[in-house]
Design an enzyme around this catalytic site. Structure first.
Site, PDB file in Angstrom:
ATOM      1  N   ASP A   1       0.882  -1.160   0.000  1.00 25.61           N
ATOM      2  CA  ASP A   1       0.000   0.000   0.000  1.00 25.61           C
ATOM      3  C   ASP A   1       0.928   1.220   0.000  1.00 25.61           C
ATOM      4  OD1 ASP A   1      -2.061   1.793   0.065  1.00 25.61           O
ATOM      5  OD2 ASP A   1      -3.151   0.828   1.698  1.00 25.61           O
TER       6      ASP A   1
HETATM    7  C1  BGC Z   1      -4.981   3.380   0.071  1.00 25.59           C
HETATM    8  C2  BGC Z   1      -5.079   2.388  -1.071  1.00 25.59           C
HETATM    9  C3  BGC Z   1      -4.855   3.093  -2.374  1.00 25.59           C
HETATM   10  C4  BGC Z   1      -3.507   3.796  -2.330  1.00 25.59           C
HETATM   11  C5  BGC Z   1      -3.200   4.550  -3.607  1.00 25.59           C
HETATM   12  C6  BGC Z   1      -3.719   4.202   0.018  1.00 25.59           C
HETATM   13  O1  BGC Z   1      -3.775   5.262   0.924  1.00 25.59           O
HETATM   14  O2  BGC Z   1      -5.029   2.696   1.303  1.00 25.59           O
HETATM   15  O3  BGC Z   1      -6.333   1.764  -1.056  1.00 25.59           O
HETATM   16  O4  BGC Z   1      -4.922   2.169  -3.429  1.00 25.59           O
HETATM   17  O5  BGC Z   1      -3.517   4.730  -1.268  1.00 25.59           O
HETATM   18  O6  BGC Z   1      -4.044   5.635  -3.740  1.00 25.59           O
END
Ligand code: BGC
Length: 685
Positions: A219
């Site tokens: 993530d």
């Molecule tokens: C989120 C993810 C997301 C990623 C990219 C993170 O803060 O938890 O779900 O895909 O950011 O935007």
């Protein structure tokens, strides 16, 4: 193979292991193409020069789940894939399959369900829909990211059986059945170890047990130490992070990691690039932009849930007052990485109602805290008094990424408004726009109709108006329990202490908890009303093998309108030697049944319908004995049931102790002294 690692220097290989920019993968100093990875899951969110490109806003996962419709989920993913194709996006960062452990979780609208089987089944469709269109996916957030409060710091802790049966299950189902291109590791700690450094979940379970062959991406900024994450099984750190290059080089120099390990992960990045390159050669958008909007409307229509109807709906005649902030500017999603920027001009509900033949008048009263008892709101009550019925459109408490909901009730001023409107007019319908369960106890008895709209994307009002007008029969059912209040939920208002959130309710999440402890709820899991009424009959359970069955039954539509019905198969292990939920969802079907028609529905059950995860056996295990197969219109409305007996080979079964304890009092379970019982003692009942 297009890319041979031998042609890459160690520096280039290390550079492949993290992003080049915030949204693109490393290019090994220009040797390979950068891939674009973008959110998901309700539409494309591609960020270019600090702006989001416009895209189709599809219904949120809460609505897809409430549709219980495999085809709609697939169609939603295909529609989003088209926007990805036209915007050169390689991987869509979706879907999220975290279990809705608590209705307080701020991101529940981005997840499917409190039930792992429903979440897993729908995730498979989403992934297949996108990937068959040539767009990669990212199954997230792996794992135990069940709330956003302190998500970067808190350790979410559960025993392995709970993890395998509840929290890991949808990931397992999706990995095994739809092979997602990537899996995204979560921010939080899992049993004390950061998910991004947790070899047990990233390698032992994901790759060794489930056979995952794709790429593990972190993530965004979930990696705290690049070499520890590499050892655990993260292949690609996102987004770009300059210091990680040096961390990996130093670790290599010190012998903490080997070049072979770097090769293993760099190869997976190259494999992903190769896969995406291949996709790019052939992929083509299926739908025109206007068809994509039509898809958004169609999918939204499947997932709106009629919760209460004291004969008020559908509204076909009379003069209707339509009020509330959402009428003109409906909430179609929530805040965070899943927010889509649609260029579609959202329709005013009243306008679409009029198109549908309902005589509706929009009265715009902006009801704020300060105005709830003001003359301003008083005007609303006067208007309500003079009209035949009132539709109130109201948004649920704030939700979104990075924090949790602080309440599951509407605000006091919203509740007061509903209650006062109900005093002025007996025919009130409330439409709730929210991403998760709402406590409606303060006002539900005072209104005649309630529709859970969810967060239904840009087609929301074109889907909702025909339901109100009776031109579309509501067919959604809840993919989560609506409790009476937040205190009644298995984890209550507890937040963890900032370090640890202990999942002390174990397996008893959602309906598994309310069932087991006979707790009343506002609306049970699987509940949703229709304008039609259905009867269920002729249940047949045909044995294919000891653990494979075909369950079939008739559903008759007794009304004069065509309608869809979601039927649900629950399985109960009658007497188990481990603690088991009273019953668990193991199959479902959504079928269009014409007016007056009887349709035969058939659903397959396999071993996973009967097994629990055995910690000592380190495997899924089916106990010999009696099982009940229940077919329901909801988890609390079981219409048909049948009993089967499963006899597994004796060597797979644990022995009994009753011979060793002759005094053991079995008589209270109905057995005569000296008689050998064929079932073990069930700890709960
Ligand atoms: C989120 C993810 C997301 C990623 C990219 C993170 O803060 O938890 O779900 O895909 O950011 O935007």
């Amino acid at each position: 193979m297009k890319y041979d690692l031998k042609n890459f220097t160690i520096d280039e290989k290390i550079k492949l292991l993290s992003g080049k920019t915030y949204w693109t993968t490393g290019d090994a100093d220009g040797k390979v193409r950068e891939l674009w990875l973008c959110d998901g899951p309700h539409g494309l969110r591609k960020r270019v020069n600090d702006a989001t490109v416009p895209a189709t806003a599809m219904p949120c996962l809460v609505n897809l789940a409430n549709s219980w419709d495999r085809e709609s989920v697939r169609l939603s993913a295909q529609t989003i894939a088209d926007d990805c194709i036209e915007n050169d996006v390689d991987v869509l960062l979706a879907p999220g399959v975290n279990i809705k452990r608590t209705p307080l979780c701020g991101r529940n609208y981005e997840y499917f369900s409190e039930d792992p089987f429903l979440a897993g089944e729908l995730a498979i469709q989403f992934i297949n829909g996108a990937q068959d269109s040539g767009v990669g996916t990212s199954l997230k957030h792996y794992c135990m990211n069940n709330r956003d409060f302190e998500r970067l710091f808190q350790s979410n802790e559960a025993d392995e059986r709970t993890m395998r049966e509840i929290y890991l299950k949808p990931f397992e189902m999706a990995v095994k059945n739809s092979k997602p291109t990537t899996v995204m590791c979560a921010y939080n700690l899992v049993n004390g170890i950061l998910a991004s450094e947790n070899k047990w979940i990233l390698t032992d379970i994901l790759r060794d047990d489930w056979g995952f062959e794709g790429l593990v991406v972190s993530d965004w900024s979930a990696v705290k130490n690049a070499y520890k994450s590499l050892i655990a099984g993260v292949d690609l750190e996102m987004p770009s992070n300059q210091p990680s290059y040096q961390v990996l080089k130093d670790a290599l120099d010190k012998g903490l990691i080997t070049e072979e390990l770097i090769d293993l992960h760099a190869q997976r990045v190259l494999d992903l690039i190769e896969k995406c390159d291949k996709n790019k050669e052939s992929r083509k958008a299926k739908f025109t932009p206007s068809q994509r909007h039509e898809n958004a409307v169609k999918v939204a229509g499947e997932g709106i849930v009629l919760l209460k109807n004291d004969g008020i709906l559908p509204i076909k005649s009379g003069e209707i007052m339509v009020t509330g902030m959402e009428v003109n500017k409906p909430a179609i999603g929530a805040f965070g990485s899943a927010m889509v920027t649609s260029s579609y001009k959202l329709k005013n509900l009243c306008d679409v109602l009029n198109e549908q033949g309902v005589q509706a008048n929009f009265k715009e009263y902006i009801i704020h805290r300060e105005e709830r008892s003001s003359i301003f709101a008083g005007g609303a009550y006067d208007s309500a008094f003079e009209t035949d019925a009132v539709i109130i459109c109201v948004k649920g408490p704030d939700e979104g990424e990075g924090g949790d909901r602080v309440r599951i009730k509407l605000h006091d001023y919203q509740e007061d408004f509903i209650l006062n409107m109900a005093k002025a007019n007996p025919n009130v319908v409330v439409c709730v726009y929210a991403g998760c369960a709402i406590d409606m106890s303060a006002w539900i008895d005072k209104v005649k109709g309630v529709i859970f709209v969810g967060l239904a994307g840009e087609g929301v009002h074109e889907a909702l108006a025909p339901i109100i007008a009776g031109n579309l029969c509501p067919s959604g059912k809840l993919s989560e329990t609506f409790p009476l209040c937040v205190e009644d939920t298995p984890s209550g208002t507890k937040l963890g202490n900032g370090y640890v959130d202990f999942y002390e309710e174990g397996l008893f999440v959602g309906y598994r908890y309310y069932d087991r402890f006979s707790k009343p709820v506002l609306f049970p899991f699987g509940f949703g009303l229709s304008y039609a009424n259905f009867t269920y009959s002729n249940l047949k359970v045909e044995k294919q093998s000891e653990t494979d069955y075909i369950v079939s039954y008739d559903i008759t539509n007794n009304s004069d309108i065509d309608a869809k019905e979601i039927s649900q198969i629950y399985v109960r292990d009658v007497l188990a030697r481990v603690v088991r939920p009273y019953k668990e969802l193991k199959g479902f079907s959504k079928d269009l049944i014409k007016a007056g028609e009887t349709k035969r529905v058939s659903v397959k059950l396999d071993k996973s319908a009967f097994a629990f995860y055995s910690i000592p056996l380190k495997d899924w295990h089916v106990e010999s004995g009696n099982f009940e197969i229940m077919v329901g219109a909801s988890s609390q409305d079981i219409r048909l049931s049948a009993k089967i007996k499963i006899q597994m080979p004796d060597h797979t079964q644990s022995s009994f102790h009753y011979v060793a304890y002759p005094d053991y009092n079995l008589t209270k379970f109905g057995w005569k002294k000296g008689e050998v019982p064929d079932e073990p003692y069930k700890p709960f009942e």
